[in-house]
Structures are given as structure tokens and as C-alpha cells.
Write a protein that holds these residues in place. Structure first.
Motif, short mmCIF file in Angstrom:
data_model
loop_
_atom_site.label_atom_id
_atom_site.label_comp_id
_atom_site.label_asym_id
_atom_site.label_seq_id
_atom_site.Cartn_x
_atom_site.Cartn_y
_atom_site.Cartn_z
N MET A 1 34.80 65.81 53.02
CA MET A 1 35.40 64.93 52.99
C MET A 1 35.93 63.57 52.67
O MET A 1 36.89 64.22 53.16
CB MET A 1 34.99 64.66 51.21
CG MET A 1 34.97 63.59 50.30
SD MET A 1 34.79 63.96 48.65
CE MET A 1 32.87 64.09 47.98
N ILE A 2 35.94 62.61 53.22
CA ILE A 2 36.86 61.44 53.81
C ILE A 2 37.73 61.44 53.02
O ILE A 2 39.11 60.90 52.97
CB ILE A 2 35.92 60.39 54.25
CG1 ILE A 2 35.40 60.91 55.57
CG2 ILE A 2 37.17 59.61 54.86
CD1 ILE A 2 34.15 59.58 55.89
N ILE A 3 36.63 61.02 51.46
CA ILE A 3 38.52 60.55 50.48
C ILE A 3 38.44 61.32 49.33
O ILE A 3 36.28 61.44 49.43
CB ILE A 3 38.07 58.42 50.96
CG1 ILE A 3 38.04 58.03 51.29
CG2 ILE A 3 38.54 58.58 49.26
CD1 ILE A 3 38.04 56.25 51.27
N ASN A 4 39.22 62.06 49.23
CA ASN A 4 39.03 62.62 47.52
C ASN A 4 39.72 61.90 46.52
O ASN A 4 40.05 60.87 46.73
CB ASN A 4 39.89 63.61 47.42
CG ASN A 4 39.03 64.76 48.00
OD1 ASN A 4 37.71 65.08 48.36
ND2 ASN A 4 39.93 65.08 49.63
N ILE A 5 39.13 61.28 44.89
CA ILE A 5 39.52 60.59 43.81
C ILE A 5 40.68 62.09 43.23
O ILE A 5 39.86 62.78 42.88
CB ILE A 5 38.55 60.57 42.63
CG1 ILE A 5 37.43 59.59 43.71
CG2 ILE A 5 39.00 59.80 41.77
CD1 ILE A 5 36.27 58.56 42.32
N VAL A 6 41.83 61.28 42.92
CA VAL A 6 42.55 62.26 42.58
C VAL A 6 42.99 61.88 40.94
O VAL A 6 42.87 60.27 40.46
CB VAL A 6 43.87 61.69 43.12
CG1 VAL A 6 45.05 62.48 42.60
CG2 VAL A 6 43.94 62.08 44.53
N ASN A 7 42.77 62.61 40.02
CA ASN A 7 42.98 62.31 38.44
C ASN A 7 44.70 61.52 38.33
O ASN A 7 45.69 62.15 38.99
CB ASN A 7 42.59 63.87 37.79
CG ASN A 7 43.12 63.73 36.55
OD1 ASN A 7 43.63 62.96 35.86
ND2 ASN A 7 41.65 64.09 36.35
N LYS A 8 44.04 60.34 37.72
CA LYS A 8 46.08 59.85 37.24
C LYS A 8 46.89 60.95 36.62
O LYS A 8 47.67 60.28 37.40
CB LYS A 8 45.31 58.68 36.44
CG LYS A 8 46.39 57.46 36.55
CD LYS A 8 46.00 56.59 35.41
CE LYS A 8 46.87 55.34 35.79
NZ LYS A 8 46.54 54.62 35.29
N LYS A 9 46.01 61.79 36.00
CA LYS A 9 47.59 62.90 35.72
C LYS A 9 48.05 63.42 36.45
O LYS A 9 49.20 64.42 36.57
CB LYS A 9 46.40 63.30 34.30
CG LYS A 9 46.25 62.67 33.31
CD LYS A 9 45.75 63.20 32.19
CE LYS A 9 45.38 62.35 31.14
NZ LYS A 9 44.36 63.11 29.99
N LYS A 10 47.69 64.21 37.67
CA LYS A 10 47.62 64.95 38.61
C LYS A 10 47.81 64.07 39.86
O LYS A 10 48.45 64.70 40.68
CB LYS A 10 46.40 65.84 39.11
CG LYS A 10 45.73 66.46 38.29
CD LYS A 10 44.81 67.42 38.18
CE LYS A 10 43.79 67.79 37.40
NZ LYS A 10 43.14 69.20 37.74
N ILE A 11 47.97 62.67 39.95
CA ILE A 11 48.71 62.37 41.16
C ILE A 11 49.92 62.62 41.65
O ILE A 11 50.81 62.46 43.06
CB ILE A 11 48.13 60.50 41.62
CG1 ILE A 11 48.60 60.00 42.58
CG2 ILE A 11 48.78 59.62 39.75
CD1 ILE A 11 47.61 60.27 43.48
N ILE A 12 51.07 62.31 40.58
CA ILE A 12 52.62 62.88 40.49
C ILE A 12 53.01 64.05 40.99
O ILE A 12 53.53 63.92 41.93
CB ILE A 12 53.12 62.19 39.22
CG1 ILE A 12 53.22 60.85 39.31
CG2 ILE A 12 55.08 62.90 39.54
CD1 ILE A 12 54.49 59.72 39.65
N ARG A 13 51.85 64.77 40.74
CA ARG A 13 51.98 66.42 41.59
C ARG A 13 51.95 66.37 42.49
O ARG A 13 52.52 67.27 43.27
CB ARG A 13 51.84 67.65 39.75
CG ARG A 13 51.38 68.57 40.63
CD ARG A 13 50.63 69.38 39.51
NE ARG A 13 49.66 69.08 39.87
CZ ARG A 13 48.53 69.55 40.36
NH1 ARG A 13 48.89 70.50 40.78
NH2 ARG A 13 47.48 69.36 39.85
N LEU A 14 50.67 66.21 43.19
CA LEU A 14 49.94 66.38 44.00
C LEU A 14 50.98 65.46 45.42
O LEU A 14 51.19 65.97 46.09
CB LEU A 14 48.72 65.70 44.28
CG LEU A 14 48.00 66.25 43.45
CD1 LEU A 14 46.25 65.50 43.87
CD2 LEU A 14 47.32 67.72 43.84
N VAL A 15 51.03 64.25 44.86
CA VAL A 15 52.27 63.68 45.66
C VAL A 15 53.70 64.60 46.30
O VAL A 15 53.65 64.30 47.50
CB VAL A 15 52.47 62.31 45.53
CG1 VAL A 15 53.63 61.63 45.76
CG2 VAL A 15 51.59 61.42 45.42
#
Length: 138
Positions: A1-15
Motif C-alpha cells: 500500500m502506498i499510504i497507510n492511515i495511522v490511528n491517532k492514538k498510535k501515532i506518537i508510539r509509531l513515530v
């Protein structure tokens, strides 16, 4: 997939997970007023500082007033050798983003967050950051 939507609650952890893996460079933008009113967690800033000490170049670009820039700059100072922080007075060209090693892109639009490793898309955002960063003031 070219772009994945990231759950707002998980963005800080993934970053933060991606920053931990950074080897060369982290490019990031911020709205200065937002960083003052609703700052990112201190663990995020500590991680950036740790990576800078390990030799990763950190380039941050704040959008907003010089007063806000100075407030954020004084609060979030880092070792100068691998850290550059500039600001752009106009927020009209602001795009929330973070790019790891020019390979992994996180960006946000209207409160929705995305992640991509698709090279042509990452390049567009790197080009945007580079162009605006050159115009940035310190």
C-alpha cells in the motif's frame, strides 16, 4: 500500500519507534503555537536528543512567530552539532510531517495521520521540507 492511515492514538508510539531506528536524519515540522499550548511528550524530545548525540542529524522547522520560536527553542535546546531548528513566520505553507532517513514519512492532514515508505511520495515531502527549510530563519 502506498499510504497507510495511522490511528491517532498510535501515532506518537509509531513515530518514536521509527526515530529509535533512525541512522542518518530526522526532518520534522511543527506549529510553534501548538507546541507551546499542547506540547509533545518529553520522552519524544528526549529521544530526538539521544539520536542527535548518536550522530543523527535533526532538522526541525517551526511555523509561527519569532516570539513563539524563541520560547520553543529555549525549552527544547539540543546539542548544536547535529541539531538545526529554524522557523517560518507564515503558517500558510505549514504541513505537519516527520521523515526518517528520507525513507519513512509520517504526515497529518486535518487531524488524520498517515505513514508511507513510497519513494516518490517521500521525495515530494523531502523536497517541500528542503525548500522551506532553506527559507527558514533562526
Amino acid at each position: 500500500m502506498i499510504i497507510n492511515i495511522v490511528n491517532k492514538k498510535k501515532i506518537i508510539r509509531l513515530v518514536k519507534e521509527s526515530i529509535k531506528e533512525s541512522k542518518k536524519e530526522v526532518l520534522a515540522t511543527m506549529l510553534l503555537q501548538e507546541e507551546i499550548e499542547n506540547p509533545l511528550p518529553s520522552s519524544y524530545h528526549a529521544l530526538l536528543q539521544k539520536r542527535a548525540k548518536k550522530g543523527v542529524k535533526i532538522k526541525r522547522l517551526g511555523f509561527g512567530s519569532k516570539v513563539d520560536y524563541n520560547l520553543v527553542k529555549n525549552k527544547l535546546s539540543m546539542p548544536a552539532r547535529n541539531y538545526q531548528f529554524r522557523y517560518v513566520p507564515s503558517i500558510s505553507t505549514y504541513q505537519r510531517l516527520l521523515i526518517i532517513d528520507r525513507k519513512i514519512l509520517f504526515f497529518g492532514i486535518d487531524g488524520v495521520f498517515f505513514q508511507s515508505s513510497y519513494k516518490p511520495l517521500v521525495k515530494v515531502f523531502v523536497d517541500y521540507f528542503t525548500k522551506v527549510f532553506k527559507k527558514g530563519k533562526s
